[in-house]
Design a protein around this motif. Structure first.
Motif, PDB file in Angstrom:
ATOM      1  N   LEU A   1      55.819  29.737  41.910  1.00 40.37           N
ATOM      2  CA  LEU A   1      56.021  30.676  42.596  1.00 40.37           C
ATOM      3  C   LEU A   1      54.832  31.380  42.372  1.00 40.37           C
ATOM      4  O   LEU A   1      55.803  32.381  41.386  1.00 40.37           O
ATOM      5  CB  LEU A   1      57.548  31.401  43.203  1.00 40.37           C
ATOM      6  N   ASP A   2      54.071  31.957  43.480  1.00 41.41           N
ATOM      7  CA  ASP A   2      53.005  33.081  42.963  1.00 41.41           C
ATOM      8  C   ASP A   2      52.396  32.702  40.860  1.00 41.41           C
ATOM      9  O   ASP A   2      52.684  33.660  40.637  1.00 41.41           O
ATOM     10  CB  ASP A   2      53.308  34.339  42.667  1.00 41.41           C
TER      11      ASP A   2
ATOM     12  N   ASN B   1      62.948  34.051  40.750  1.00 43.74           N
ATOM     13  CA  ASN B   1      61.749  33.372  41.498  1.00 43.74           C
ATOM     14  C   ASN B   1      62.346  31.826  42.721  1.00 43.74           C
ATOM     15  O   ASN B   1      61.284  31.116  42.435  1.00 43.74           O
ATOM     16  CB  ASN B   1      60.556  33.211  41.578  1.00 43.74           C
TER      17      ASN B   1
ATOM     18  N   ASP C   1      51.778  25.381  43.916  1.00 48.08           N
ATOM     19  CA  ASP C   1      52.696  26.326  44.116  1.00 48.08           C
ATOM     20  C   ASP C   1      53.897  26.543  45.223  1.00 48.08           C
ATOM     21  O   ASP C   1      52.179  26.202  46.128  1.00 48.08           O
ATOM     22  CB  ASP C   1      51.957  27.641  43.736  1.00 48.08           C
TER      23      ASP C   1
ATOM     24  N   MET D   1      58.844  27.978  38.763  1.00 43.54           N
ATOM     25  CA  MET D   1      60.399  28.088  39.574  1.00 43.54           C
ATOM     26  C   MET D   1      61.677  27.569  39.138  1.00 43.54           C
ATOM     27  O   MET D   1      61.438  26.932  37.345  1.00 43.54           O
ATOM     28  CB  MET D   1      60.405  28.050  40.968  1.00 43.54           C
TER      29      MET D   1
ATOM     30  N   GLU E   1      53.491  31.270  38.918  1.00 40.79           N
ATOM     31  CA  GLU E   1      55.211  31.158  37.646  1.00 40.79           C
ATOM     32  C   GLU E   1      55.737  29.626  38.369  1.00 40.79           C
ATOM     33  O   GLU E   1      56.607  29.685  39.024  1.00 40.79           O
ATOM     34  CB  GLU E   1      55.924  32.101  37.330  1.00 40.79           C
TER      35      GLU E   1
ATOM     36  N   LYS F   1      63.446  33.644  35.655  1.00 40.85           N
ATOM     37  CA  LYS F   1      62.338  34.442  36.454  1.00 40.85           C
ATOM     38  C   LYS F   1      63.257  35.444  37.974  1.00 40.85           C
ATOM     39  O   LYS F   1      62.552  36.082  38.127  1.00 40.85           O
ATOM     40  CB  LYS F   1      61.466  33.713  36.803  1.00 40.85           C
TER      41      LYS F   1
END
Length: 409
Positions: free
Chosen positions: A282-283, A293, A324, A287, A285, A291
């Motif tokens: 996600l974005d 996220n 992503d 998941m 990086e 994190k």
């Protein structure tokens, strides 16, 4: 443990080809060749300390494609999956949230099964929680002990990796890389008393305040890797056609579990292919809970998103690729689903014979769902632009989508 309901799979004319998959151990594409008409698959399940996220869904959808391709090739499928319902991450989450660990596990297992059913993932049978497999796990630890591969550190039991001369043949990593990853993914390379830093834990002797089981090897609970050995072999036999999971399981988990299986069975146990799905970020990086996220399937469903759109958004990426998750990707899937529904609602259309053949060819070549989706798009665009006179076309394509991609419209 009861699994989730089995979604009906329509029969299609003709028969699909045996699918080829990428074998991590050989770093090559190979055709699956199940024996006696039965394909045997073991895929590592969840640790139920949290809800299933998109990364989990992508893994199980990847192996769902394989399941469906095998069925289309005329095979029966024996699919086994575990649930790691006793492990440090679960206990840590339970303690942090002041929730009973068993209640936490049961809550998330129910949510996981609901998510998988909503995504139309064909279920494993059996689905085996570790807490229901303790006697079998102990039996396999004893088999490793009889092979001379088990030793004690204090009251804990460890597996000697040097008892397996083929250790390392799944991941092909050098020792320095193994040591780094082992420490990052639940290992204890620095523990004093171990014969080798990479030796994995088989049995953790009872600790104060932690759950434990009374067994013939003492009171305690199992290590991570040996649980999959016991559940896979007891559920599907010593030879699997595919052992699978996310690419983050290549090492240490699959390397360790395969090694323990080889030693415990006298080198009979193996898998013909080790298949791994890519990581979802996600974005930019990966998941992860650290994190913060994670995108949860249950939250998307609660927000009113069609589970079939979530499924389609995931399948638009090849199962082995890293990618992503984005809101834009989900919106594209929702729009695509709307166009497919519109095209298939008509009583006639172009012939779908060539589209079915293209979908089968794509999935037979390493489960290439994106190419199969593009074949469907081509039929849909022709239908919406020109129509057609084949009254069997829309129905055949609808059944093909359901049987091969799990999209029921």
């Amino acid at each position: 443990m009861h699994t989730w309901p089995f979604a009906s799979v329509p029969a299609l004319p003709g028969q699909g080809r045996l699918p080829s998959v990428f074998n991590t151990a050989t770093q090559s594409l190979q055709q699956t060749a199940p024996r006696n008409g039965v394909a045997r698959m073991y895929v590592c399940g969840i640790t139920p300390y949290d809800s299933a996220h998109i990364g989990h869904a992508a893994t199980y959808l990847g192996f769902d494609l394989l399941y469906r391709a095998w069925l289309d090739a005329g095979l029966q499928v024996k699919y086994v999956q575990n649930i790691t319902d006793i492990d440090d991450p679960l206990l840590e989450r339970a303690n942090a949230t002041a929730v009973d660990w068993e209640a936490l596990a049961q809550r998330e297992i129910v949510r996981f099964k609901d998510d998988m059913a909503a995504l139309r993932v064909l279920p494993p049978d059996p689905l085996v929680p570790v807490t229901e497999a303790i006697p079998a796990i102990v039996d396999w630890i004893e088999e490793c002990r009889l092979a001379g591969a088990v030793y004690k550190v204090d009251d804990d039991l460890y597996f000697d990796i040097h008892s397996d001369p083929d250790f390392g043949q799944v991941s092909h990593l050098d020792e320095a890389t193994m040591l780094q990853i082992f420490g990052e993914r639940g290992g204890d390379p620095a523990r004093p008393g171990k014969r080798h830093p990479l030796d994995p834990l088989l049995w953790l002797a009872a600790r104060p305040g932690e759950p434990a089981w009374d067994t013939r090897i003492g009171r305690g609970r199992p290590g991570w890797h040996i649980e999959c050995v016991a559940i896979a072999i007891d559920g599907a036999g010593t030879t699997l056609d595919v052992q699978g999971g996310g690419s983050d399981l290549v090492f240490p988990h699959h390397e360790m579990s395969v090694s323990q299986a080889r030693v415990g069975t006298g080198r009979e146990a193996c898998s013909r292919a080790y298949v791994h799905t890519g990581m979802v970020g996600l974005d930019g990086e990966k998941m992860s809970k650290s994190k913060g996220n994670l995108v949860f399937v249950s939250k998307l469903r609660e927000a009113g998103h069609d589970p079939l759109a979530v499924r389609l958004a995931i399948l638009s990426h090849h199962y082995r690729s890293d990618w992503d998750w984005t809101d834009e990707g989900l919106a594209v899937a929702e729009q695509r689903l709307g166009r497919w529904r519109s095209a298939l609602s008509r009583e006639a259309g172009p012939s779908a014979d060539a589209t079915l053949a293209a979908m089968r060819a794509a999935l037979a070549m390493d489960l290439d769902a994106p190419t199969a989706i593009r074949a469907v798009d081509e039929w849909v665009e022709q239908q919406l632009a020109e129509g057609g006179e084949d009254t069997t076309g829309p129905g055949l394509l609808s059944r093909s989508l359901d049987a091969l991609l799990g999209i029921s419209l």
